[in-house]
Enzyme design. Structure first.
Site, PDB file in Angstrom:
ATOM      1  N   THR A  33     -71.543 -28.558 -74.842  1.00 15.56           N
ATOM      2  CA  THR A  33     -72.886 -28.581 -74.253  1.00 15.56           C
ATOM      3  C   THR A  33     -72.728 -28.903 -72.775  1.00 15.56           C
ATOM      4  OG1 THR A  33     -73.803 -29.421 -76.325  1.00 15.56           O
ATOM      5  CG2 THR A  33     -75.169 -29.653 -74.356  1.00 15.56           C
ATOM      6  N   LYS A  69     -80.256 -24.514 -76.044  1.00 17.34           N
ATOM      7  CA  LYS A  69     -79.853 -25.866 -76.478  1.00 17.34           C
ATOM      8  C   LYS A  69     -80.623 -26.942 -75.703  1.00 17.34           C
ATOM      9  CE  LYS A  69     -76.953 -29.213 -77.844  1.00 17.34           C
ATOM     10  NZ  LYS A  69     -76.840 -29.728 -79.178  1.00 17.34           N
ATOM     11  N   LYS A 115     -77.206 -37.506 -72.402  1.00 22.91           N
ATOM     12  CA  LYS A 115     -76.472 -36.424 -71.720  1.00 22.91           C
ATOM     13  C   LYS A 115     -77.307 -35.137 -71.699  1.00 22.91           C
ATOM     14  CE  LYS A 115     -72.778 -33.138 -72.369  1.00 22.91           C
ATOM     15  NZ  LYS A 115     -71.697 -32.611 -73.180  1.00 22.91           N
TER      16      LYS A 115
HETATM   17  P1  NAD Z   1     -65.414 -35.850 -78.130  1.00 24.20           P
HETATM   18  O1  NAD Z   1     -65.355 -36.663 -76.902  1.00 24.20           O
HETATM   19  O2  NAD Z   1     -65.281 -36.486 -79.473  1.00 24.20           O
HETATM   20  O3  NAD Z   1     -64.306 -34.684 -78.054  1.00 24.20           O
HETATM   21  C1  NAD Z   1     -63.899 -34.053 -76.874  1.00 24.20           C
HETATM   22  C2  NAD Z   1     -62.389 -33.814 -76.986  1.00 24.20           C
HETATM   23  O4  NAD Z   1     -61.941 -33.085 -75.837  1.00 24.20           O
HETATM   24  C3  NAD Z   1     -61.576 -35.127 -77.013  1.00 24.20           C
HETATM   25  O5  NAD Z   1     -60.751 -35.151 -78.173  1.00 24.20           O
HETATM   26  C4  NAD Z   1     -60.746 -35.054 -75.732  1.00 24.20           C
HETATM   27  O6  NAD Z   1     -59.465 -35.659 -75.849  1.00 24.20           O
HETATM   28  C5  NAD Z   1     -60.632 -33.542 -75.565  1.00 24.20           C
HETATM   29  N1  NAD Z   1     -60.203 -33.151 -74.221  1.00 24.20           N
HETATM   30  C6  NAD Z   1     -60.413 -33.785 -73.032  1.00 24.20           C
HETATM   31  N2  NAD Z   1     -59.806 -33.104 -72.036  1.00 24.20           N
HETATM   32  C7  NAD Z   1     -59.208 -32.026 -72.610  1.00 24.20           C
HETATM   33  C8  NAD Z   1     -58.423 -30.943 -72.112  1.00 24.20           C
HETATM   34  N3  NAD Z   1     -58.146 -30.843 -70.814  1.00 24.20           N
HETATM   35  N4  NAD Z   1     -57.971 -30.013 -72.975  1.00 24.20           N
HETATM   36  C9  NAD Z   1     -58.237 -30.112 -74.303  1.00 24.20           C
HETATM   37  N5  NAD Z   1     -58.978 -31.113 -74.836  1.00 24.20           N
HETATM   38  C10 NAD Z   1     -59.462 -32.047 -74.004  1.00 24.20           C
HETATM   39  O7  NAD Z   1     -66.802 -35.038 -78.044  1.00 24.20           O
HETATM   40  P2  NAD Z   1     -67.588 -34.321 -79.251  1.00 24.20           P
HETATM   41  O8  NAD Z   1     -68.562 -35.263 -79.864  1.00 24.20           O
HETATM   42  O9  NAD Z   1     -66.611 -33.589 -80.103  1.00 24.20           O
HETATM   43  O10 NAD Z   1     -68.467 -33.274 -78.402  1.00 24.20           O
HETATM   44  C11 NAD Z   1     -67.891 -32.122 -77.838  1.00 24.20           C
HETATM   45  C12 NAD Z   1     -69.009 -31.304 -77.195  1.00 24.20           C
HETATM   46  O11 NAD Z   1     -69.961 -30.960 -78.200  1.00 24.20           O
HETATM   47  C13 NAD Z   1     -69.788 -32.047 -76.111  1.00 24.20           C
HETATM   48  O12 NAD Z   1     -70.064 -31.149 -75.073  1.00 24.20           O
HETATM   49  C14 NAD Z   1     -71.037 -32.521 -76.829  1.00 24.20           C
HETATM   50  O13 NAD Z   1     -72.141 -32.688 -75.954  1.00 24.20           O
HETATM   51  C15 NAD Z   1     -71.263 -31.384 -77.817  1.00 24.20           C
HETATM   52  N6  NAD Z   1     -72.006 -31.748 -79.027  1.00 24.20           N
HETATM   53  C16 NAD Z   1     -71.681 -32.899 -79.710  1.00 24.20           C
HETATM   54  C17 NAD Z   1     -72.388 -33.220 -80.865  1.00 24.20           C
HETATM   55  C18 NAD Z   1     -72.054 -34.469 -81.666  1.00 24.20           C
HETATM   56  O14 NAD Z   1     -72.830 -34.817 -82.558  1.00 24.20           O
HETATM   57  N7  NAD Z   1     -70.942 -35.130 -81.405  1.00 24.20           N
HETATM   58  C19 NAD Z   1     -73.432 -32.382 -81.321  1.00 24.20           C
HETATM   59  C20 NAD Z   1     -73.700 -31.214 -80.616  1.00 24.20           C
HETATM   60  C21 NAD Z   1     -72.984 -30.911 -79.472  1.00 24.20           C
END
Ligand code: NAD
Length: 297
Positions: A92, A167, A242
């Site tokens: 997102t 979204k 966010k």
């Molecule tokens: P998270 O922080 O758990 O996961 C993000 C991952 O990206 C981490 O494991 C991190 O180590 C990794 N990362 C960082 N730098 C990196 C790189 N250079 N290369 C590869 N990986 C890298 O976040 P999340 O909850 O999984 O959310 C991910 C996305 O989904 C966000 O944009 C969030 O807004 C969106 N989202 C989350 C939810 C939710 O409920 N968690 C729901 C809808 C959308």
């Protein structure tokens, strides 16, 4: 299909696991060792760098925390991929960043979709996410079989960036609606209206909303809502904050007089400083505290 997957966090890990389960060949990268271990246990092939995860892949999926990181990572991986690779960003991020990411992918000889999701960690694990997709029709058709493995509903919303637009419009409406509902509930408390009576009237009257009937922010009327589980998320306040920030940016950048969206972003930013980890529906407790109102028995 040969898939590269970058970002194996709360959402990315179960999404990648579902792709493996469906028989796809997944090369995965995340800098965090615990995330690498989980992906390995789920059957993905974990590689030590982002560029190795995209080499020779037909589809590359990113699930990263923010737009700056997506653009940084694209800077590394676009030159490392085979020509005509389909890049699908499920993070997102700002609409403007999503458009820039797609432009850079196309300029590097690839195809691109923005495909943010709703449904949270539970939806990611169950493979029932909703994908909101922006990009060209032919690229959408090419990405659909992969998205359908991870999602229950996949909607093509329009051109590049329009998936992100869907979204943030939805989540802005949700944030505003949760604040408005919470204010009405606390006003009802002050006026002697029980939560159940409020629910019985409003759930079938013109003030009805998803926030009330599916996600009621006070315990009782909807037993499955996070309010009945001490506001354990669900959808954490940090994530709502966010998304409202992204919506407020888009309102400003596009000259929309979005007073309620902007205010909801401010209300959640303040609440987030105190209570980032609780579900976003706990905003009702903040409004109650700030109104010097006791929680009803
Ligand atoms: P998270 O922080 O758990 O996961 C993000 C991952 O990206 C981490 O494991 C991190 O180590 C990794 N990362 C960082 N730098 C990196 C790189 N250079 N290369 C590869 N990986 C890298 O976040 P999340 O909850 O999984 O959310 C991910 C996305 O989904 C966000 O944009 C969030 O807004 C969106 N989202 C989350 C939810 C939710 O409920 N968690 C729901 C809808 C959308």
């Amino acid at each position: 299909m040969k898939i590269g997957f970058l970002g194996l966090g709360h959402m990315g890990a179960p999404m990648a696991a579902n792709l493996v389960k469906a028989g796809h060949d997944v090369l995965a990268f995340d800098p965090v060792p615990a995330a690498q271990e989980q992906a390995r246990a789920d059957g993905a092939t974990v590689v030590p760098t982002a560029t190795e995860a995209v080499a020779g892949r037909e589809v590359v999926i990113t699930m990263l925390p923010n737009g700056k990181l997506v653009l940084d990572v694209y800077g590394d991986i676009l030159p490392a991929a085979e020509p005509d690779t389909l890049f699908i960003d499920c993070s997102t991020i700002d609409v403007a960043d999503a458009k820039t990411a797609a432009e850079r992918a196309v300029a590097a000889g690839h195809r691109a979709l923005d495909a943010p999701v709703s449904g949270g960690v539970a939806g990611a694990a169950a493979g029932t996410l909703t994908f909101m997709v922006g990009g060209a029709e032919a690229d959408f058709a090419a990405g659909l079989p992969v998205l359908e493995v991870m999602g229950g509903k996949v909607v093509h919303c329009g051109g590049a960036g329009v998936g992100q637009a869907a979204k943030i419009c939805n989540n802005m409406l949700l944030g505003v609606s949760m604040v408005a509902l919470s204010e009405a509930l606390v006003l009802g408390e002050k006026l002697g209206l029980s939560h159940q009576s409020f629910y019985d009237v409003v759930s079938t009257a013109s003030g009805q909303s998803w926030s009330l009937t599916t996600y009621c922010p006070v315990p009782g009327p909807v037993p499955t809502s996070p309010a009945n589980n001490d506001y354990k998320p669900g959808f954490a306040t940090a994530l709502m904050t966010k998304d409202l920030g992204l919506a407020a940016n888009a309102l400003r950048d596009n000259g929309v007089d979005g007073q309620l969206g902007t205010l909801a972003a401010q209300i959640y930013t303040r609440f987030n400083q105190a209570d980032a980890a609780r579900d976003f529906s706990a905003i009702v407790t903040d409004i109650r505290d700030r109104s010097n109102q006791e929680a009803p028995e």
